[in-house]
Design a protein around this motif. Structure first.
Motif, PDB file in Angstrom:
ATOM      1  N   PHE A 193     -11.065   0.384 -12.306  1.00 31.61           N
ATOM      2  CA  PHE A 193     -11.930   1.254 -11.513  1.00 31.61           C
ATOM      3  C   PHE A 193     -11.512   1.216 -10.048  1.00 31.61           C
ATOM      4  CE2 PHE A 193     -15.754   2.339  -9.128  1.00 31.61           C
ATOM      5  CZ  PHE A 193     -16.335   3.358  -9.870  1.00 31.61           C
ATOM      6  N   ALA A 194     -11.056   0.058  -9.575  1.00 31.44           N
ATOM      7  CA  ALA A 194     -10.720  -0.126  -8.159  1.00 31.44           C
ATOM      8  C   ALA A 194      -9.262   0.179  -7.848  1.00 31.44           C
ATOM      9  CB  ALA A 194     -11.043  -1.565  -7.742  1.00 31.44           C
ATOM     10  N   HIS A 195      -8.493   0.663  -8.816  1.00 32.78           N
ATOM     11  CA  HIS A 195      -7.090   0.951  -8.531  1.00 32.78           C
ATOM     12  C   HIS A 195      -6.990   2.037  -7.462  1.00 32.78           C
ATOM     13  CE1 HIS A 195      -2.782   1.075  -9.349  1.00 32.78           C
ATOM     14  NE2 HIS A 195      -2.867   2.405  -9.285  1.00 32.78           N
ATOM     15  N   PRO A 196      -6.118   1.857  -6.456  1.00 33.17           N
ATOM     16  CA  PRO A 196      -6.044   2.832  -5.364  1.00 33.17           C
ATOM     17  C   PRO A 196      -5.589   4.207  -5.825  1.00 33.17           C
ATOM     18  CG  PRO A 196      -4.295   1.185  -5.166  1.00 33.17           C
ATOM     19  CD  PRO A 196      -5.228   0.696  -6.228  1.00 33.17           C
ATOM     20  N   LEU A 197      -6.250   5.225  -5.281  1.00 28.25           N
ATOM     21  CA  LEU A 197      -5.963   6.618  -5.605  1.00 28.25           C
ATOM     22  C   LEU A 197      -5.411   7.352  -4.379  1.00 28.25           C
ATOM     23  CD1 LEU A 197      -6.317   9.183  -7.467  1.00 28.25           C
ATOM     24  CD2 LEU A 197      -8.579   9.425  -6.387  1.00 28.25           C
ATOM     25  N   TYR A 198      -6.143   7.266  -3.261  1.00 27.35           N
ATOM     26  CA  TYR A 198      -5.783   7.966  -2.030  1.00 27.35           C
ATOM     27  C   TYR A 198      -5.708   6.988  -0.865  1.00 27.35           C
ATOM     28  CZ  TYR A 198      -7.270  12.413  -4.242  1.00 27.35           C
ATOM     29  OH  TYR A 198      -7.408  13.500  -5.053  1.00 27.35           O
ATOM     30  N   ILE A 199      -4.863   7.327   0.094  1.00 26.70           N
ATOM     31  CA  ILE A 199      -4.912   6.684   1.401  1.00 26.70           C
ATOM     32  C   ILE A 199      -5.274   7.769   2.404  1.00 26.70           C
ATOM     33  CG2 ILE A 199      -3.674   5.426   3.196  1.00 26.70           C
ATOM     34  CD1 ILE A 199      -1.851   4.288   1.050  1.00 26.70           C
ATOM     35  N   LEU A 200      -6.471   7.636   2.989  1.00 31.35           N
ATOM     36  CA  LEU A 200      -6.933   8.535   4.033  1.00 31.35           C
ATOM     37  C   LEU A 200      -6.830   7.810   5.377  1.00 31.35           C
ATOM     38  CD1 LEU A 200     -10.092  10.087   2.305  1.00 31.35           C
ATOM     39  CD2 LEU A 200      -7.688  10.754   2.115  1.00 31.35           C
ATOM     40  N   TYR A 201      -7.136   8.505   6.455  1.00 32.97           N
ATOM     41  CA  TYR A 201      -6.902   7.932   7.780  1.00 32.97           C
ATOM     42  C   TYR A 201      -8.073   8.191   8.716  1.00 32.97           C
ATOM     43  CZ  TYR A 201      -2.189   7.910   5.895  1.00 32.97           C
ATOM     44  OH  TYR A 201      -1.092   7.701   5.095  1.00 32.97           O
ATOM     45  N   SER A 202      -8.356   7.192   9.548  1.00 34.90           N
ATOM     46  CA  SER A 202      -9.324   7.403  10.619  1.00 34.90           C
ATOM     47  C   SER A 202      -8.751   8.434  11.575  1.00 34.90           C
ATOM     48  CB  SER A 202      -9.601   6.087  11.353  1.00 34.90           C
ATOM     49  OG  SER A 202      -8.410   5.602  11.957  1.00 34.90           O
ATOM     50  N   SER A 203      -9.601   9.030  12.393  1.00 31.22           N
ATOM     51  CA  SER A 203      -9.165  10.150  13.231  1.00 31.22           C
ATOM     52  C   SER A 203      -8.009   9.788  14.139  1.00 31.22           C
ATOM     53  CB  SER A 203     -10.335  10.673  14.055  1.00 31.22           C
ATOM     54  OG  SER A 203     -10.863   9.654  14.887  1.00 31.22           O
ATOM     55  N   GLY A 204      -7.980   8.560  14.648  1.00 27.00           N
ATOM     56  CA  GLY A 204      -6.849   8.126  15.465  1.00 27.00           C
ATOM     57  C   GLY A 204      -6.585   9.013  16.660  1.00 27.00           C
ATOM     58  N   THR A 205      -7.659   9.571  17.272  1.00 25.57           N
ATOM     59  CA  THR A 205      -7.445  10.492  18.389  1.00 25.57           C
ATOM     60  C   THR A 205      -6.923   9.787  19.630  1.00 25.57           C
ATOM     61  OG1 THR A 205      -9.792  10.254  18.949  1.00 25.57           O
ATOM     62  CG2 THR A 205      -9.154  12.159  17.616  1.00 25.57           C
ATOM     63  N   SER A 206      -7.064   8.480  19.703  1.00 25.42           N
ATOM     64  CA  SER A 206      -6.574   7.753  20.879  1.00 25.42           C
ATOM     65  C   SER A 206      -5.757   6.522  20.500  1.00 25.42           C
ATOM     66  CB  SER A 206      -7.765   7.333  21.762  1.00 25.42           C
ATOM     67  OG  SER A 206      -8.674   6.534  21.031  1.00 25.42           O
TER      68      SER A 206
END
Length: 599
Positions: A193-206
């Motif tokens: 169930f916990a196997h990674p599917l996506y890597i998303l990112y914080s906005s990182g605007t700065s």
């Protein structure tokens, strides 16, 4: 929440297998280009296309846990890449083609993709954009970060394959890559169930963004839950979420396929050739659930468009707004513009959970400017700065989640000992998830109101309030105001914070003392004297992320004295330069001699 819990230990599943559980001749995806091309794909066709790509991926050595990167538009190919990657047990990370080179590298250097899929030529707002210079720069850099294969998609304009650049190693067209497959049957790697599917990112605007790893089980469960319970999605529905592949709403919309719902994947600008044509498209396609944001609705209103005079919208039953606060005036306008039978739903969640904390409920009443209910399974509360629940007091505070939930990210990629993970969510209230949103609950209606990001909370003289409260009042000046940005300023030499309000005027209008005074009076009357900005300035541009979110925090840092280098997530990075002069406020005011607000 001392650690990320193990959900359903011992269970095995595959995300793609669940998404593709329908295998008939009903339409699964309608893929639409800005130029007007519309293509329908059945569930059976979708499954076949995923099988073909997955076979090529396996034949070229993609394995469990490998990363696949994608610089792609919101179209059928993107969905196929996501599902094929998942079927192998690999991990997908996607960005939209409009992201800057540095922004792409800031992300993909960290995760080290084995394969990268990329567009080569796209059209947006009527303009043809050659992506090959960007692609060449990105893949040459990633060559030293484990990249093994580069797959180029055909032009979205002509459908013609791009010429393979001589300076890119191990590069081929999508058609050539598919031809390397061995026609093996589609199999689904069974993972936890916990196997990674996506890597998303914080906005990182700065700064460099955080790499947020989401589980297949969590995204699947919460995606199906939101569709089923918040919007009553079924095989009778057509869901059109306007998004790019770089926003978590793209990832979150795909589980709707598991409900048998038809998805519309739209590649292009909603304002080209005309917003009227876009609205008519929504009606003509029989969209039942439209996902959009306040900025689009404001544009429709500002242009004096009456949707029901353009088209019937007979099928439309839900308009879901997210990405920013849907103010009460805009809420009311939307209800009136699309008719009383349409459910106007304001929701809020985040990239952090790839889901919603507070959401819609078709069985509950709606109140202008309010979110109806907490999401099922989310122990959402409102805390004060001391960690006490103030939810039923009517006072604003921090949106927190006090119990674990399956949408918690499993980790940050490359985060040693989960130090960044814990600091991001649990530093403020140990053991309690702090989302970073400022929220209040209406004691009378029980509705929830997001007031803005808590790190952007305005705090003059110890009075805390959100920028959304100011934006709501400014709606009455929409005929002369094009946009606005409200931030706090507290430089090292300042004893207290002051509020600065920046206004972008509509063509043909200028900020006058009379208008400034009218705005101050309106804020004073609607809110209080303490909400009145200390200064109001006219500005030429408001900074936005590539996902159409106002960038308040970076501007707050700039006017408070920080120097920062904008990341690739800023859609108009040059606009940030306009705000540096406001850190020298006294010198600036001596030049323009505009009186300070009388509180």
């Amino acid at each position: 929440m001392s650690e990320v819990p193990i959900w359903f230990p011992g269970a095995r599943l595959n995300y793609a297998e669940n998404i593709l559980r329908h295998n008939g001749d009903a339409i699964a995806v309608t893929s639409v280009r800005e130029m007007g091309a519309i293509e329908n794909y059945t569930f059976r066709q979708l499954r076949s296309m995923v099988r073909q790509l997955a076979a090529a991926m396996r034949a070229n050595g993609l394995q469990l846990g490998d990363r696949v990167a994608a610089i792609v538009t919101n179209a059928i190919d993107a969905i196929i890449i996501a599902l094929a990657t998942s079927s192998v047990g690999a991990i997908l990370s996607s960005t939209a083609p409009d992201m800057g080179t540095q922004g792409i590298l800031d992300r993909y250097r960290q995760v080290g993709p084995k394969f990268i899929f990329s567009e080569t030529e796209v059209i947006y707002a009527g303009k043809t954009i050659d992506l090959m210079p960007k692609v060449s720069e990105v893949v040459q850099d990633l060559d030293s970060h484990g990249l093994q294969r580069v797959i180029l998609l055909p032009s979205t304009k002509t459908g013609v394959d791009a010429k393979i650049p001589s300076d890119i190693r191990a590069c081929c067209t999508l058609s050539a890559f598919l031809a390397t497959g061995d026609d093996r049957p589609l199999t689904f790697e069974q993972v936890s169930f916990a196997h990674p599917l996506y890597i998303l990112y914080s906005s990182g605007t700065s700064g460099v963004p955080k790499c947020i790893v989401h589980s297949g089980g969590g995204v699947l469960m919460n995606g199906m839950k939101e569709g089923s319970f918040a919007y009553n999605m079924s095989s009778d529905d057509t869901y059109f979420q306007y998004t790019t592949t770089g926003w978590m709403m793209w990832n979150a919309m795909i589980p709707s396929l598991a409900n048998g719902t038809r998805l519309i994947a739209y590649d292009g600008s909603p304002f080209h050739p005309d917003v009227r044509a876009f609205l008519k498209f929504v009606s003509d396609q029989g969209v039942t659930i439209l996902g959009t944001g306040p900025r689009f609705l404001t544009e429709v209103q500002s242009n004096g468009i009456e949707p029901l005079k353009l088209a019937s919208f007979d099928s439309l039953r839900v308009i879901m707004s997210t990405g920013a606060v849907l103010t009460a005036p805009m809420f009311e306008w939307t209800q009136e513009a699309f008719g009383p039978s349409v459910h106007i739903a304001s929701v809020s969640g985040g990239t952090d959970i790839c889901s919603g904390f507070v959401t819609a409920a078709p069985t509950l009443p709606t109140y202008a400017g309010e979110i109806q209910v907490k999401s099922l399974g989310m122990a959402v509360e409102i805390f004060d700065h001391e960690g006490k629940s103030i939810e039923d007091t009517g006072l604003p505070g921090e949106l927190v989640c006090t119990r674990p939930h399956p949408s918690m990210p499993i980790r940050f990629w490359g985060d040693k000992n989960d130090e960044k993970y814990r600091k991001s969510y649990f530093d403020t209230y140990p053991g309690v998830w702090r989302q970073g949103d400022f929220m209040v609950k209406n004691p009378s209606t029980k509705g929830l109101i997001i007031l803005g990001r808590s790190d952007g909370v305005l705090n003059p003289s110890g009075v805390r309030f959100g920028s959304a409260e100011i934006y709501s009042v400014l709606e009455q000046f929409r005929d002369v105001l094009d946009d606005s940005l409200c931030v706090g300023q507290r430089r090292p030499e300042d004893k207290d914070e002051r509020v600065l309000l920046f206004l972008k005027m509509r063509p043909g209008h200028q900020l006058s003392d009379s208008l400034s005074n009218s705005i101050r009076e309106a804020i004073r009357k609607a809110l209080s004297a303490r909400h009145v900005p200390a200064y109001i300035f006219e500005i030429q541009e408001i900074p936005y992320t590539v996902n159409n979110k106002k960038i308040e925090i970076a501007v707050k840092q700039i006017v408070s004295g920080s120097n920062l280098k904008p990341s690739g997530t800023v859609a108009n990075p040059e606009s940030l330069q306009l705000y540096y002069k406001y850190r020298n406020l006294e010198q600036l005011l001596a030049g323009i001699r505009r009186p300070k607000a009388k509180l």
